[in-house]
Design a protein around this motif. Structure first.
Motif, PDB file in Angstrom:
ATOM      1  N   ARG A 264       0.823  -1.213   0.000  1.00 52.72           N
ATOM      2  CA  ARG A 264       0.000   0.000   0.000  1.00 52.72           C
ATOM      3  C   ARG A 264       0.859   1.267   0.000  1.00 52.72           C
ATOM      4  NH1 ARG A 264      -5.478  -1.085   1.945  1.00 52.72           N
ATOM      5  NH2 ARG A 264      -5.708  -3.331   2.270  1.00 52.72           N
ATOM      6  N   THR A 265       1.954   1.227  -0.718  1.00 53.74           N
ATOM      7  CA  THR A 265       2.836   2.388  -0.827  1.00 53.74           C
ATOM      8  C   THR A 265       3.377   2.491  -2.249  1.00 53.74           C
ATOM      9  OG1 THR A 265       4.692   1.045  -0.051  1.00 53.74           O
ATOM     10  CG2 THR A 265       3.584   2.422   1.590  1.00 53.74           C
ATOM     11  N   VAL A 266       3.654   3.717  -2.671  1.00 46.55           N
ATOM     12  CA  VAL A 266       4.371   3.968  -3.918  1.00 46.55           C
ATOM     13  C   VAL A 266       5.437   5.021  -3.644  1.00 46.55           C
ATOM     14  CG1 VAL A 266       2.451   3.395  -5.446  1.00 46.55           C
ATOM     15  CG2 VAL A 266       2.742   5.750  -4.684  1.00 46.55           C
ATOM     16  N   GLU A 267       6.509   4.970  -4.426  1.00 46.88           N
ATOM     17  CA  GLU A 267       7.510   6.029  -4.394  1.00 46.88           C
ATOM     18  C   GLU A 267       7.094   7.101  -5.376  1.00 46.88           C
ATOM     19  OE1 GLU A 267      12.208   5.775  -4.447  1.00 46.88           O
ATOM     20  OE2 GLU A 267      11.399   5.853  -6.495  1.00 46.88           O
ATOM     21  N   LEU A 268       6.924   8.319  -4.897  1.00 44.24           N
ATOM     22  CA  LEU A 268       6.505   9.442  -5.738  1.00 44.24           C
ATOM     23  C   LEU A 268       7.660  10.411  -5.907  1.00 44.24           C
ATOM     24  CD1 LEU A 268       3.162  11.301  -5.767  1.00 44.24           C
ATOM     25  CD2 LEU A 268       5.263  12.648  -5.560  1.00 44.24           C
ATOM     26  N   THR A 269       7.917  10.781  -7.166  1.00 47.35           N
ATOM     27  CA  THR A 269       8.996  11.719  -7.483  1.00 47.35           C
ATOM     28  C   THR A 269       8.431  12.888  -8.268  1.00 47.35           C
ATOM     29  OG1 THR A 269      10.643   9.950  -7.575  1.00 47.35           O
ATOM     30  CG2 THR A 269      11.207  12.019  -8.668  1.00 47.35           C
ATOM     31  N   ARG A 270       8.735  14.085  -7.831  1.00 46.22           N
ATOM     32  CA  ARG A 270       8.425  15.275  -8.625  1.00 46.22           C
ATOM     33  C   ARG A 270       9.702  15.717  -9.330  1.00 46.22           C
ATOM     34  NH1 ARG A 270       3.428  17.030  -7.924  1.00 46.22           N
ATOM     35  NH2 ARG A 270       2.308  16.543  -5.993  1.00 46.22           N
ATOM     36  N   ALA A 271       9.556  16.169 -10.582  1.00 48.57           N
ATOM     37  CA  ALA A 271      10.725  16.538 -11.380  1.00 48.57           C
ATOM     38  C   ALA A 271      10.445  17.812 -12.152  1.00 48.57           C
ATOM     39  CB  ALA A 271      11.082  15.401 -12.338  1.00 48.57           C
ATOM     40  N   GLU A 272      11.521  18.497 -12.519  1.00 47.98           N
ATOM     41  CA  GLU A 272      11.431  19.714 -13.331  1.00 47.98           C
ATOM     42  C   GLU A 272      12.400  19.611 -14.499  1.00 47.98           C
ATOM     43  OE1 GLU A 272      12.001  23.177 -10.946  1.00 47.98           O
ATOM     44  OE2 GLU A 272      10.141  22.878  -9.801  1.00 47.98           O
ATOM     45  N   PHE A 273      12.037  20.299 -15.609  1.00 47.22           N
ATOM     46  CA  PHE A 273      12.837  20.297 -16.829  1.00 47.22           C
ATOM     47  C   PHE A 273      13.457  21.671 -17.016  1.00 47.22           C
ATOM     48  CE2 PHE A 273      13.054  20.400 -21.607  1.00 47.22           C
ATOM     49  CZ  PHE A 273      14.006  19.388 -21.740  1.00 47.22           C
ATOM     50  N   ASP A 274      14.777  21.723 -17.214  1.00 46.29           N
ATOM     51  CA  ASP A 274      15.469  23.006 -17.357  1.00 46.29           C
ATOM     52  C   ASP A 274      15.775  23.355 -18.804  1.00 46.29           C
ATOM     53  OD1 ASP A 274      17.526  21.297 -18.050  1.00 46.29           O
ATOM     54  OD2 ASP A 274      18.825  21.816 -16.361  1.00 46.29           O
TER      55      ASP A 274
END
Length: 317
Positions: A264-274
């Motif tokens: 009942r877990t996920v790894e969440l990643t937020r990312a940005e593009f330069d």
């Protein structure tokens, strides 16, 4: 249907709980199987009664249920205005994917296809259905399909697994492909990718653009490939996450998830593009209301749809 409920979990991330299969339906023997998010923000789920199914001893979650051929089901379309249900009868393909098409039509696709004797034609593994649930057309969209998504104009986009890449099917061998609803291949990557795909991961759309996420051999890693269907233009960049299950993009921001399989877990990643590179800005573990297995994520216009058990969540990029 009640409005989507926003909840805050222990990670402090705003997650919208959009829809769940009710306990009453589960008690009556209904199982929520294949699903897709549509380009208008709708959720589609195909429900099948247990009498049409058999359970594998090896699968986890909803992947453990397999239909007996042919079978009958019910397509549920969930929007902000409520639910719409359509009976779907005498389905002869064993699906791995459900996808929405324009004008209320929809698509069921099996993950595998088979070649006839003496190098004959490949068997159909895709069926287009009318808005009333009647089959209209069947064709083949390649072999070994772990990721599939449709765009807002009805184009079908596929990313293949290693058995498809090396199995002799011409479009599968390229790793990625685009199709129309006549079953004709409309796009191939040619030599415009940074490496040869080995396995598809997930897909997303952003406006008229399509994103296919795939990985190659370990030295090269995972890539985010953006296709502009109107021109065939292709742009690829290395993913900030290896082998994500879900990906959604809005401009220069993205959100990616990786499951902790059957937990009942996920790894969440937020990312940005330069302008040149996607870089992770935040990475955390997200608690979700159900166990997460394969085919759990899909991106539409900056929203990541995530399946957790029999509950569907939406996370904004």
């Amino acid at each position: 249907m009640s409005p989507a409920r926003q909840m805050r979990n222990d990670a402090g991330i705003a997650v919208h709980e959009v829809w769940s299969l009710s306990a009453a339906e589960r008690f009556r023997g209904h199982r929520a199987l294949w699903w897709s998010a549509g380009p208008a923000g709708e959720l589609a789920v195909l429900i099948v009664h247990r009498r049409h199914l058999e359970r594998s001893r090896y699968g986890k979650g909803w992947h453990a249920w397999w239909p007996r051929d042919p079978f009958t089901g019910e397509l549920v379309i969930v929007t902000a205005q409520g639910e719409r249900r359509t009976a779907v009868e005498y389905v002869r393909v064993r699906p791995s994917h459900l996808a929405l098409l324009p004008d209320g039509r929809f698509l069921l696709v099996g993950g595998r296809t088979f070649r006839g004797e003496s190098d004959g034609p490949w068997s159909p593994n895709a069926v287009v259905f009318s808005p009333s649930g009647a089959p209209e057309r069947e064709f083949c969209v390649g072999d070994d399909i772990p990721a599939l998504i449709t765009d807002r104009h009805g184009g079908i986009w596929t990313a293949y697994g290693d058995e498809g890449v090396y199995g002799g099917h011409p479009e599968s061998g390229a790793g990625l492909a685009g199709w129309n609803t006549e079953g004709r291949a409309t796009w191939a990557p040619g030599d415009r990718l940074p490496a040869h795909p080995l396995q598809g991961c997930t897909g997303a759309t952003e406006g008229d653009q399509v994103w296919l996420v795939w990985y190659t051999h370990s030295r090269s890693g995972t890539f985010l490939t953006r296709v502009t269907p109107s021109t065939g233009e292709v742009t690829s960049h290395r993913s900030p996450v290896d082998g994500p299950d879900g990906f959604a993009v809005r401009g220069d921001r993205a959100v990616l998830t990786r499951r902790d399989h059957n937990r009942r877990t996920v790894e969440l990643t937020r990312a940005e593009f330069d302008g040149a590179t996607w870089t992770a800005t935040d990475r955390l573990m997200l608690s979700v209301p159900g166990r997460v297995v394969g085919h759990c994520g899909q991106g539409r216009d900056g929203a990541l749809w995530l399946r957790a058990g029999d509950t569907w969540l939406r996370i904004e990029a």
